[in-house]
Design an enzyme around this catalytic site. Structure first.
Site, PDB file in Angstrom:
ATOM      1  N   THR A   1      50.142  83.762  40.762  1.00 11.86           N
ATOM      2  CA  THR A   1      51.342  83.798  41.594  1.00 11.86           C
ATOM      3  C   THR A   1      52.529  84.244  40.765  1.00 11.86           C
ATOM      4  O   THR A   1      52.576  83.997  39.556  1.00 11.86           O
ATOM      5  CB  THR A   1      51.660  82.411  42.213  1.00 11.86           C
ATOM      6  OG1 THR A   1      52.832  82.529  43.010  1.00 11.86           O
ATOM      7  CG2 THR A   1      51.857  81.324  41.188  1.00 11.86           C
TER       8      THR A   1
ATOM      9  N   ASP B   1      48.061  81.401  49.115  1.00 12.13           N
ATOM     10  CA  ASP B   1      48.750  82.191  50.134  1.00 12.13           C
ATOM     11  C   ASP B   1      49.208  81.214  51.209  1.00 12.13           C
ATOM     12  O   ASP B   1      48.421  80.401  51.694  1.00 12.13           O
ATOM     13  CB  ASP B   1      47.859  83.279  50.736  1.00 12.13           C
ATOM     14  CG  ASP B   1      48.726  84.305  51.458  1.00 12.13           C
ATOM     15  OD1 ASP B   1      49.553  84.971  50.782  1.00 12.13           O
ATOM     16  OD2 ASP B   1      48.616  84.438  52.682  1.00 12.13           O
ATOM     17  N   SER B   2      50.477  81.287  51.515  1.00 11.70           N
ATOM     18  CA  SER B   2      51.038  80.242  52.370  1.00 11.70           C
ATOM     19  C   SER B   2      52.110  80.815  53.277  1.00 11.70           C
ATOM     20  O   SER B   2      52.527  81.960  53.119  1.00 11.70           O
ATOM     21  CB  SER B   2      51.601  79.127  51.487  1.00 11.70           C
ATOM     22  OG  SER B   2      52.354  79.659  50.428  1.00 11.70           O
TER      23      SER B   2
ATOM     24  N   PHE C   1      62.093  75.442  48.374  1.00 13.19           N
ATOM     25  CA  PHE C   1      62.356  76.891  48.362  1.00 13.19           C
ATOM     26  C   PHE C   1      62.059  77.450  49.757  1.00 13.19           C
ATOM     27  O   PHE C   1      61.663  76.704  50.676  1.00 13.19           O
ATOM     28  CB  PHE C   1      61.513  77.595  47.287  1.00 13.19           C
ATOM     29  CG  PHE C   1      60.023  77.544  47.518  1.00 13.19           C
ATOM     30  CD1 PHE C   1      59.292  76.402  47.214  1.00 13.19           C
ATOM     31  CD2 PHE C   1      59.331  78.639  48.055  1.00 13.19           C
ATOM     32  CE1 PHE C   1      57.923  76.343  47.439  1.00 13.19           C
ATOM     33  CE2 PHE C   1      57.962  78.590  48.275  1.00 13.19           C
ATOM     34  CZ  PHE C   1      57.253  77.436  47.961  1.00 13.19           C
ATOM     35  N   GLY C   2      62.216  78.734  49.907  1.00 12.20           N
ATOM     36  CA  GLY C   2      61.809  79.440  51.122  1.00 12.20           C
ATOM     37  C   GLY C   2      62.353  78.811  52.398  1.00 12.20           C
ATOM     38  O   GLY C   2      63.558  78.623  52.565  1.00 12.20           O
TER      39      GLY C   2
ATOM     40  N   ASP D   1      61.955  75.749  53.440  1.00 13.17           N
ATOM     41  CA  ASP D   1      62.120  74.279  53.408  1.00 13.17           C
ATOM     42  C   ASP D   1      63.393  73.793  54.114  1.00 13.17           C
ATOM     43  O   ASP D   1      63.335  72.776  54.814  1.00 13.17           O
ATOM     44  CB  ASP D   1      62.099  73.762  51.960  1.00 13.17           C
ATOM     45  CG  ASP D   1      60.688  73.649  51.405  1.00 13.17           C
ATOM     46  OD1 ASP D   1      59.772  73.300  52.177  1.00 13.17           O
ATOM     47  OD2 ASP D   1      60.495  73.909  50.200  1.00 13.17           O
TER      48      ASP D   1
ATOM     49  N   HIS E   1      51.572  70.905  52.777  1.00 14.23           N
ATOM     50  CA  HIS E   1      50.454  71.828  52.886  1.00 14.23           C
ATOM     51  C   HIS E   1      49.898  72.179  51.505  1.00 14.23           C
ATOM     52  O   HIS E   1      48.710  72.079  51.253  1.00 14.23           O
ATOM     53  CB  HIS E   1      50.929  73.097  53.614  1.00 14.23           C
ATOM     54  CG  HIS E   1      52.160  73.724  53.006  1.00 14.23           C
ATOM     55  ND1 HIS E   1      53.252  72.991  52.600  1.00 14.23           N
ATOM     56  CD2 HIS E   1      52.453  75.018  52.688  1.00 14.23           C
ATOM     57  CE1 HIS E   1      54.159  73.801  52.079  1.00 14.23           C
ATOM     58  NE2 HIS E   1      53.701  75.032  52.122  1.00 14.23           N
TER      59      HIS E   1
HETATM   60  P1  ITT Z   1      52.822  84.975  45.429  1.00 14.81           P
HETATM   61  O1  ITT Z   1      52.141  85.866  46.453  1.00 14.81           O
HETATM   62  O2  ITT Z   1      53.142  85.671  44.149  1.00 14.81           O
HETATM   63  O3  ITT Z   1      52.093  83.662  45.222  1.00 14.81           O
HETATM   64  P2  ITT Z   1      54.899  84.722  47.449  1.00 14.81           P
HETATM   65  O4  ITT Z   1      56.198  83.950  47.486  1.00 14.81           O
HETATM   66  O5  ITT Z   1      54.936  86.171  47.823  1.00 14.81           O
HETATM   67  O6  ITT Z   1      54.254  84.515  46.003  1.00 14.81           O
HETATM   68  P3  ITT Z   1      53.173  84.193  49.738  1.00 14.81           P
HETATM   69  O7  ITT Z   1      52.784  85.617  49.918  1.00 14.81           O
HETATM   70  O8  ITT Z   1      52.107  83.148  49.801  1.00 14.81           O
HETATM   71  O9  ITT Z   1      53.877  83.931  48.329  1.00 14.81           O
HETATM   72  O10 ITT Z   1      54.316  83.842  50.763  1.00 14.81           O
HETATM   73  C1  ITT Z   1      54.613  82.551  51.023  1.00 14.81           C
HETATM   74  C2  ITT Z   1      55.968  82.450  51.676  1.00 14.81           C
HETATM   75  O11 ITT Z   1      55.891  81.409  52.675  1.00 14.81           O
HETATM   76  C3  ITT Z   1      56.986  81.987  50.664  1.00 14.81           C
HETATM   77  O12 ITT Z   1      57.631  83.033  50.022  1.00 14.81           O
HETATM   78  C4  ITT Z   1      57.911  81.136  51.556  1.00 14.81           C
HETATM   79  O13 ITT Z   1      58.763  81.970  52.240  1.00 14.81           O
HETATM   80  C5  ITT Z   1      56.965  80.529  52.566  1.00 14.81           C
HETATM   81  N1  ITT Z   1      56.497  79.226  52.073  1.00 14.81           N
HETATM   82  C6  ITT Z   1      55.253  78.935  51.589  1.00 14.81           C
HETATM   83  N2  ITT Z   1      55.204  77.676  51.153  1.00 14.81           N
HETATM   84  C7  ITT Z   1      56.420  77.156  51.340  1.00 14.81           C
HETATM   85  C8  ITT Z   1      56.998  75.911  51.053  1.00 14.81           C
HETATM   86  O14 ITT Z   1      56.314  74.959  50.453  1.00 14.81           O
HETATM   87  N3  ITT Z   1      58.270  75.726  51.379  1.00 14.81           N
HETATM   88  C9  ITT Z   1      58.985  76.686  51.959  1.00 14.81           C
HETATM   89  N4  ITT Z   1      58.551  77.915  52.236  1.00 14.81           N
HETATM   90  C10 ITT Z   1      57.256  78.148  51.939  1.00 14.81           C
END
Ligand code: ITT
Length: 209
Positions: free
Chosen positions: A9, A72-73, A155-156, A158, A183
Site C-alpha cells: 500500500t 482494498d477498501s 482519514f478519507g 471517516d 472493517h
Molecule cells: P493503496 O491502494 O495504495 O492501498 P488507496 O488509498 O488508493 O491506497 P484503496 O484503493 O483501497 O486505497 O482506496 C480506499 C479508499 O477508501 C481510501 O482512499 C478512502 O477514501 C476510503 N477508505 C478506506 N478505508 C477507509 C477508512 O478506514 N476510513 C476512511 N476512508 C476509508
C-alpha cells in the site's frame, strides 16, 4: 530466513492501522515505500477482493520470499446504490481533497432521512505467501452518512461515517477504538489468524522432517 510481512500500500494511514494489529505476530512489517518499491499497479478488478489480490500479486512478483499483503477498501452508500464502492479513492479524482469529496456526499444526501442514509466501510485483504498460496478475507462496519463533517482522526471518509451505537463518526474515535470496530480491524484480525495458523502448521511440519 526471517519471515517478513510486506504490505502493498502507498497509504500511510492504512499502514498505521495495519501495524497496530499485525505487530502481535512478531514478524517485521514493511510498507512497499519503506522497501522503495514503486510499481505501477492497475486496479482493474470488479470487486474489493479482486483488487486486493491484484495489488498483492504485483508486489509478490518482486518479493517472492516475503508474505505480501494488500488492502482494498472503500465506502458503500446504499442510497447511491453502493457508490463510491471500489472507486472510493478515485471518486471525483485522486487529487481532490477528502474535505471536498466528503462535502459532495453530504450534498448528495441532503434531506435524505436517517433510515435511508445507511452505509458501510468494506475492506478486503489479500495475502500471497512464498509457497504461492493466496488467501483473501473481508471485514465490514455498518453505519450511516452523517449530516455534517465531524472529527479529526482517521482519514478519507471517516469524518462523514457515523456509527449510531457510539454516537460519533469514525473520525471522532481514538485509533484503538476505530481499529477494534472497523472493517480493516476485522479483516486484519481474520488475516492475522490465518498467518498464525499457517506458520504454526509449517513449524510442526518442519520439526517432523
Ligand atoms: P493503496 O491502494 O495504495 O492501498 P488507496 O488509498 O488508493 O491506497 P484503496 O484503493 O483501497 O486505497 O482506496 C480506499 C479508499 O477508501 C481510501 O482512499 C478512502 O477514501 C476510503 N477508505 C478506506 N478505508 C477507509 C477508512 O478506514 N476510513 C476512511 N476512508 C476509508
Amino acid at each position: 530466513m526471517e519471515k517478513r510481512i510486506v504490505f502493498a500500500t502507498g497509504n500511510q494511514n492504512k499502514m498505521t492501522e495495519i501495524r497496530m494489529i499485525l505487530e502481535d505476530l512478531g514478524m517485521p512489517i514493511y510498507s512497499m515505500n519503506e522497501l522503495h518499491i514503486d510499481t505501477d499497479i492497475v486496479e482493474d478488478g470488479i470487486s474489493f477482493e479482486e483488487n486486493a489480490e491484484i495489488k498483492a500479486r504485483a508486489v509478490a512478483r518482486l518479493l517472492p520470499h516475503d508474505i505480501v499483503l494488500a488492502d482494498d477498501s472503500g465506502l458503500e452508500i446504499d442510497y447511491l446504490d453502493g457508490a463510491p464502492g471500489i472507486y472510493s479513492s478515485r471518486f471525483a479524482g485522486e487529487d481532490t481533497s477528502y474535505d471536498i469529496k466528503n462535502r459532495i456526499f453530504l450534498d448528495k444526501l441532503e434531506g435524505v432521512p436517517e433510515e435511508e442514509r445507511t452505509a458501510r466501510f468494506v475492506c478486503a485483504i489479500a495475502a500471497v505467501f512464498p509457497d504461492g498460496n493466496v488467501e483473501t478475507v473481508r471485514g465490514t462496519i455498518e453505519g450511516q452518512i452523517a449530516h455534517e463533517i465531524a472529527g479529526e482522526n482517521g482519514f478519507g471518509y471517516d469524518p462523514i461515517f457515523y456509527v449510531p451505537e457510539y454516537g460519533c463518526t469514525t473520525a471522532e474515535m481514538d485509533p484503538e477504538k476505530k481499529n477494534a470496530l472497523s472493517h480493516r480491524g476485522n479483516a486484519l484480525r481474520a488475516m492475522r489468524k490465518i498467518i498464525e495458523e499457517k506458520y504454526k502448521k509449517d513449524e510442526v511440519e518442519d520439526e517432523s522432517v
